[in-house]
Design an enzyme around this catalytic site. Structure first.
Site, mmCIF file in Angstrom:
data_model
loop_
_atom_site.group_PDB
_atom_site.id
_atom_site.type_symbol
_atom_site.label_atom_id
_atom_site.label_comp_id
_atom_site.label_asym_id
_atom_site.label_seq_id
_atom_site.Cartn_x
_atom_site.Cartn_y
_atom_site.Cartn_z
ATOM 1 N N GLU A 198 9.874 2.736 -0.847
ATOM 2 C CA GLU A 198 9.611 2.618 -2.148
ATOM 3 C C GLU A 198 9.009 4.017 -2.683
ATOM 4 O O GLU A 198 9.520 4.702 -3.792
ATOM 5 C CB GLU A 198 8.298 1.608 -2.284
ATOM 6 C CG GLU A 198 7.901 1.445 -3.902
ATOM 7 C CD GLU A 198 6.684 0.703 -4.059
ATOM 8 O OE1 GLU A 198 5.973 0.325 -2.813
ATOM 9 O OE2 GLU A 198 6.178 0.125 -5.138
ATOM 10 N N GLY A 238 0.851 -1.264 -0.079
ATOM 11 C CA GLY A 238 -0.082 0.014 0.011
ATOM 12 C C GLY A 238 0.841 1.411 -0.083
ATOM 13 O O GLY A 238 1.960 1.259 -0.238
HETATM 14 N N1 ADE Z 1 0.639 -3.538 -3.878
HETATM 15 C C1 ADE Z 1 1.000 -4.254 -4.894
HETATM 16 N N2 ADE Z 1 2.024 -3.973 -5.383
HETATM 17 C C2 ADE Z 1 2.573 -2.857 -4.574
HETATM 18 C C3 ADE Z 1 3.677 -2.036 -4.403
HETATM 19 N N3 ADE Z 1 4.665 -2.141 -5.528
HETATM 20 N N4 ADE Z 1 3.689 -1.338 -3.599
HETATM 21 C C4 ADE Z 1 2.921 -1.253 -2.765
HETATM 22 N N5 ADE Z 1 1.795 -1.733 -2.722
HETATM 23 C C5 ADE Z 1 1.649 -2.772 -3.624
#
Ligand code: ADE
Ligand code: ZN
Length: 334
Positions: A201, A171
């Site tokens: 991320e 998420g």
């Molecule tokens: N749900 C699916 N892929 C994701 C990602 N890369 N980052 C966060 N949530 C996710």
């Protein structure tokens, strides 16, 4: 350009893959024909996979997930995912399933759906020789209270289904870091579950520190670690496995250009790097493509790729005896 035969044959583990993110537009049409009064055609399905930024990507992921309803749906997508992985030389997969989405959006029981997944997992193990573990993923921005039943269900079902290996938080990190999940992570660990977290991320290194502070054993993405020297040193010293997903980072806009991606810097700094595909259907990619692009864009030799494949097995949650067997298999590949 075709990926090399070495890459295809190289035994690999996939450690960061979302089940729902493996559903192709073609499969989505089939699902829609099963369930919808006015089913999607292929062009409409493909349109759902279009997005321009990370928020749009999360909405696309939700749109795909909304077409999954029954045990048969989950069985079909699991089987297709594992068939595709086996064809790419993947010998073991640790797969996130967004139990958080099922609970939050659908408010229905997960067990029947999980039984469908388990049928496909067992069949793939018997027929294709690929092993699979499940990681129950909560959607962090739904909040801590919504994550609790996800992790507790993992702990409960694990007693009957040892294929459930751990938990994670995916998420939107911008809306919810890792620290609020501290107590739930401790509880999950005490229940014998392994701990993963998407971290760094879309956010800076603080959230990677946060994930480590709550006990995450493996980090998803960790893109922003490169901006924090002390963190880089700690990751190297502790050999914390990083689930790197280059194509994902480019497609979601988390990384603007492939030449800006820290993959090679991490590898050269001695970090425990693995290559993964995240949501291949949403990124029009696959794991072989990740290894191939690592070679083309980051000058990894075949021997480097062998090392990355070995890392993926070492960083898995497999028991030592299967790790040793797979590592020998990787080492002996000509
Ligand atoms: N749900 C699916 N892929 C994701 C990602 N890369 N980052 C966060 N949530 C996710
Ligand atoms: Zn992910």
């Amino acid at each position: 350009m075709e990926a090399s035969s070495f890459i295809r044959r190289l035994p690999k583990a996939e450690l960061h893959l979302h089940l729902e993110g493996t559903v192709t537009a073609e499969t989505l049409v089939e699902l829609s024909q099963r369930h919808d009064g006015a089913p999607l055609d292929l062009a409409q399905a493909r349109a759902l996979y279009e997005y321009t930024d990370f928020t749009g990507f999360l909405m696309a992921f939700k749109a795909v997930s909304e077409h999954l309803h029954t045990a048969e749906d989950y069985e079909m997508i699991t089987w297709r995912m594992l068939e595709r992985l086996a064809r790419q030389g993947v010998v073991h997969a640790e797969v996130f399933v967004s139990v958080g989405v099922v609970y939050y959006w659908r408010r229905c029981a997960f067990e029947p759906l999980f039984e469908g997944m388990e049928r496909a997992r067992a069949r793939a193990e018997a027929e294709l020789g690929i092993s699979t573990y499940w990681i129950f993923d909560a959607v962090r921005h739904f909040g801590v209270e919504e994550a609790a039943p996800v992790f507790r269900k993992a702990a409960e079902l694990r007693r009957e289904f040892p294929s459930i290996i751990g938990i994670g938080i995916g998420g939107d990190e911008r809306r919810m870091g890792a620290e609020p999940f501290r107590e739930l992570y401790a509880e999950a660990r005490d229940a014998g579950l392994r701990l993963t977290a998407h971290a760094g991320e879309t956010t800076g290194p603080d959230n990677i520190w946060g994930a480590l502070n709550i006990g995450a054993e493996r980090l998803g993405h960790a893109l922003s670690a490169i901006h924090d020297r002390e963190l880089m040193e700690l990751l190297a010293e502790r050999q914390v496995p990083l689930e790197i997903c280059v194509t994902s980072n480019l497609r979601t806009g988390c990384c603007a250009r492939v030449e800006d991606h820290p993959l090679r810097l991490y590898f050269d700094a001695g970090l425990m790097v693995t290559l993964n595909s995240d949501d291949p259907a949403l990124f029009h990619s696959d794991l072989v493509g990740e290894y191939d692009s690592a070679q083309r864009h980051f000058d990894f030799t075949d021997e480097h790729l062998r090392e990355l494949a070995a890392n993926s097995v070492e960083a898995s949650f497999l028991p030592p005896e299967r790790k040793v067997m797979l590592l020998r298999f990787i080492e002996s590949l000509q």
